[in-house]
Design a protein around this motif. Structure first.
Motif, mmCIF file in Angstrom:
data_model
loop_
_atom_site.group_PDB
_atom_site.id
_atom_site.type_symbol
_atom_site.label_atom_id
_atom_site.label_comp_id
_atom_site.label_asym_id
_atom_site.label_seq_id
_atom_site.Cartn_x
_atom_site.Cartn_y
_atom_site.Cartn_z
ATOM 1 N N ASN A 219 0.829 -1.212 0.000
ATOM 2 C CA ASN A 219 0.000 0.000 0.000
ATOM 3 C C ASN A 219 0.860 1.256 0.000
ATOM 4 O O ASN A 219 0.577 2.214 -0.729
ATOM 5 C CB ASN A 219 -0.922 0.005 1.222
ATOM 6 N N GLU A 220 1.913 1.246 0.815
ATOM 7 C CA GLU A 220 2.791 2.412 0.880
ATOM 8 C C GLU A 220 3.521 2.619 -0.445
ATOM 9 O O GLU A 220 3.638 3.753 -0.936
ATOM 10 C CB GLU A 220 3.799 2.253 2.016
ATOM 11 N N LEU A 221 4.010 1.534 -1.032
ATOM 12 C CA LEU A 221 4.686 1.649 -2.329
ATOM 13 C C LEU A 221 3.733 2.156 -3.409
ATOM 14 O O LEU A 221 4.130 2.923 -4.289
ATOM 15 C CB LEU A 221 5.277 0.297 -2.735
ATOM 16 N N ALA A 222 2.476 1.727 -3.339
ATOM 17 C CA ALA A 222 1.481 2.199 -4.304
ATOM 18 C C ALA A 222 1.241 3.699 -4.143
ATOM 19 O O ALA A 222 1.127 4.432 -5.132
ATOM 20 C CB ALA A 222 0.175 1.429 -4.131
ATOM 21 N N GLN A 223 1.181 4.160 -2.900
ATOM 22 C CA GLN A 223 0.979 5.587 -2.652
ATOM 23 C C GLN A 223 2.169 6.406 -3.139
ATOM 24 O O GLN A 223 2.014 7.456 -3.774
ATOM 25 C CB GLN A 223 0.753 5.831 -1.165
ATOM 26 N N ILE A 224 3.377 5.924 -2.858
ATOM 27 C CA ILE A 224 4.592 6.648 -3.258
ATOM 28 C C ILE A 224 4.684 6.768 -4.775
ATOM 29 O O ILE A 224 5.067 7.817 -5.309
ATOM 30 C CB ILE A 224 5.847 5.942 -2.709
ATOM 31 N N THR A 225 4.324 5.697 -5.473
ATOM 32 C CA THR A 225 4.475 5.671 -6.931
ATOM 33 C C THR A 225 3.225 6.155 -7.665
ATOM 34 O O THR A 225 3.245 6.279 -8.897
ATOM 35 C CB THR A 225 4.824 4.250 -7.402
ATOM 36 N N GLY A 226 2.155 6.395 -6.936
ATOM 37 C CA GLY A 226 0.938 6.910 -7.560
ATOM 38 C C GLY A 226 0.203 5.906 -8.408
ATOM 39 O O GLY A 226 -0.378 6.250 -9.441
ATOM 40 N N THR A 227 0.222 4.646 -7.981
ATOM 41 C CA THR A 227 -0.483 3.609 -8.732
ATOM 42 C C THR A 227 -1.256 2.731 -7.756
ATOM 43 O O THR A 227 -1.401 3.075 -6.582
ATOM 44 C CB THR A 227 0.509 2.780 -9.572
ATOM 45 N N ASN A 228 -1.731 1.587 -8.210
ATOM 46 C CA ASN A 228 -2.511 0.702 -7.344
ATOM 47 C C ASN A 228 -1.693 -0.489 -6.881
ATOM 48 O O ASN A 228 -0.632 -0.789 -7.451
ATOM 49 C CB ASN A 228 -3.782 0.229 -8.066
ATOM 50 N N VAL A 229 -2.189 -1.161 -5.865
ATOM 51 C CA VAL A 229 -1.475 -2.284 -5.255
ATOM 52 C C VAL A 229 -1.271 -3.418 -6.255
ATOM 53 O O VAL A 229 -0.216 -4.060 -6.278
ATOM 54 C CB VAL A 229 -2.234 -2.795 -4.011
ATOM 55 N N HIS A 230 -2.270 -3.650 -7.095
ATOM 56 C CA HIS A 230 -2.163 -4.734 -8.084
ATOM 57 C C HIS A 230 -0.981 -4.500 -9.018
ATOM 58 O O HIS A 230 -0.208 -5.427 -9.310
ATOM 59 C CB HIS A 230 -3.457 -4.839 -8.892
ATOM 60 N N THR A 231 -0.817 -3.257 -9.482
ATOM 61 C CA THR A 231 0.293 -2.938 -10.392
ATOM 62 C C THR A 231 1.634 -3.075 -9.683
ATOM 63 O O THR A 231 2.591 -3.605 -10.240
ATOM 64 C CB THR A 231 0.132 -1.518 -10.953
ATOM 65 N N VAL A 232 1.709 -2.592 -8.437
ATOM 66 C CA VAL A 232 2.941 -2.709 -7.657
ATOM 67 C C VAL A 232 3.314 -4.178 -7.495
ATOM 68 O O VAL A 232 4.477 -4.567 -7.689
ATOM 69 C CB VAL A 232 2.794 -2.041 -6.281
ATOM 70 N N LYS A 233 2.350 -4.998 -7.152
ATOM 71 C CA LYS A 233 2.609 -6.419 -6.948
ATOM 72 C C LYS A 233 3.133 -7.068 -8.237
ATOM 73 O O LYS A 233 4.088 -7.847 -8.203
ATOM 74 C CB LYS A 233 1.328 -7.118 -6.495
ATOM 75 N N ARG A 234 2.529 -6.724 -9.369
ATOM 76 C CA ARG A 234 2.965 -7.296 -10.646
ATOM 77 C C ARG A 234 4.385 -6.856 -10.983
ATOM 78 O O ARG A 234 5.224 -7.671 -11.392
ATOM 79 C CB ARG A 234 2.012 -6.868 -11.762
ATOM 80 N N TYR A 235 4.680 -5.584 -10.791
ATOM 81 C CA TYR A 235 6.013 -5.088 -11.109
ATOM 82 C C TYR A 235 7.065 -5.704 -10.197
ATOM 83 O O TYR A 235 8.175 -6.015 -10.626
ATOM 84 C CB TYR A 235 6.048 -3.561 -11.011
#
Length: 376
Positions: A219-235
């Motif tokens: 969640n924190e990484l998603a907020q920092i990068t301005g995207t959603n959790v699903h995208t962060v998890k995939r990347y």
């Protein structure tokens, strides 16, 4: 400076045993150099195939055993370098090893998400897999004595241990790292996975780099990068499978206050980590020395395990009241615990909650004064 790779002997031990040898690793870690060295022992009856060349993509676009027999000829050893570029490479290798068991096939790949997906099912029971990482201090010990290695530890923490970087001098190290970190590492991600937002990828890497040694929240990484959790998890999964980062999950079994679902993210090479945030400052000018040393030591331990075919489970441990262990290995029911301290003379404390609840465990504190204990 020539450094022999420890994993080379492991590969040679598996030659001509009826298995396809799969050598994974990020680009520029020395896979091609390693397999070409093997060719020198079979020069007259061996072949090196660069699978990025169209002529070989065409020649290997079939599973017809007759056509493949013409391709192989009287060769005893064939290396398919960057094999993920061959369509249906898993099926091709299956036909080859089943039809020509007397021939040794070796396939290298810089992107496990592509190559392992192709080979895992077709080659079930027919392959041995190896991972080649950047140089380890154990390997560098062939050319530098312990005193020299210890004197160079600050430079290793700044620039990492990619072969080209290690063999460069001065600012050339930064030039090499810039090239590797901006181009080579992500080549397969862009080509095979069609990453549409490379800027997001680099933002995510920078966020991870700044959290080295700390727990990472999706969640924190998603907020920092301005995207959603699903995208962060995939990347994150793609970066793992291309050998840029790896994750440690938290160890939790007995205690209610153990963190059960946390994770920490590290880089396979601290030089790449520093390149991502463009920080090559000397140790006395840094505020991230603790996390940097922790990342470096954990990666060195992983190299030791990979190079010596030690199959272990790896974790970190932390409780809600901030008791923690940086790194844990589980092997044959025994837990080996490590704490990493950059200041020489530092004395870590084995948390009593852990030692009492997991009596079959041991504890080591690793500092620059005793870092060679990582290789035992």
């Amino acid at each position: 400076m020539q450094v022999s790779r420890t994993i080379n002997s492991q590969l040679e031990d598996q030659l001509f045993k009826g298995k396809v040898l799969i050598l994974y690793g990020a680009r520029r870690t020395g896979k091609t150099t390693l397999v070409k060295n093997l060719l020198t022992k079979f020069s007259e009856k061996s072949a090196y195939i660069n699978c990025e060349l169209q002529e070989y993509k065409d020649a290997l676009s079939t599973t017809n055993s007759g056509l493949l027999a013409e391709f192989i000829g009287n060769r005893e050893l064939i290396i398919f370098d960057e094999a993920q570029h061959i369509a249906n490479i898993g099926l091709v290798l299956k036909v080859l090893v089943d039809t020509f068991p007397q021939v040794q096939f070796i396939a290298t790949g810089s992107s496990s998400f592509e190559l392992s997906g192709m080979v895992s099912e077709p080659l079930t029971g027919r392959s041995r897999q190896f991972l080649l990482l950047p140089f380890s201090l154990e390997e560098i010990g062939q050319t530098l004595n312990p005193i020299q290695i210890k004197a160079n530890l600050p430079n290793f923490l700044r620039f990492g241990l990619y072969p080209q970087v290690f063999n460069s001098i001065g600012d050339e190290k930064i030039e090499e790292l810039a090239e590797i970190s901006s181009n080579y590492l992500y080549k397969d991600l862009f080509q095979f996975e069609q990453i549409k937002k490379p800027d997001l990828l680099f933002k995510l890497l920078a966020a991870i780099a700044l959290q080295t040694g700390s727990e990472s929240s999706l969640n924190e990484l998603a907020q920092i990068t301005g995207t959603n959790v699903h995208t962060v998890k995939r990347y994150l999964e793609l970066l793992e499978k291309s050998f840029v980062i790896f994750r440690l999950n938290s160890f939790s079994r007995n205690l209610r206050k153990e963190l059960a679902k946390s994770q920490k993210i590290y880089f396979y090479d601290v030089g790449i980590r520093n390149a991502v945030i463009r920080n090559f400052n000397e140790m006395n000018l840094r505020t991230d020395v603790g996390g940097l040393w922790e990342n470096f030591c954990i990666t060195e331990r992983i190299k030791f395990n990979q190079n010596h075919r030690r199959f272990v489970n790896i974790y970190f441990w932390r409780t809600y009241d901030q008791k923690e262990i940086d790194y844990i290995e589980e092997k044959d029911g025994h837990l080996t615990c490590f704490e990493f301290k950059y200041a020489e003379g530092s004395k870590g404390k084995f948390p009593s909650e852990f030692s009492e609840n997991y009596p079959d465990s041991s504890f080591k504190v690793i500092t620059p004064a005793n870092f060679f204990e990582l290789y035992k």
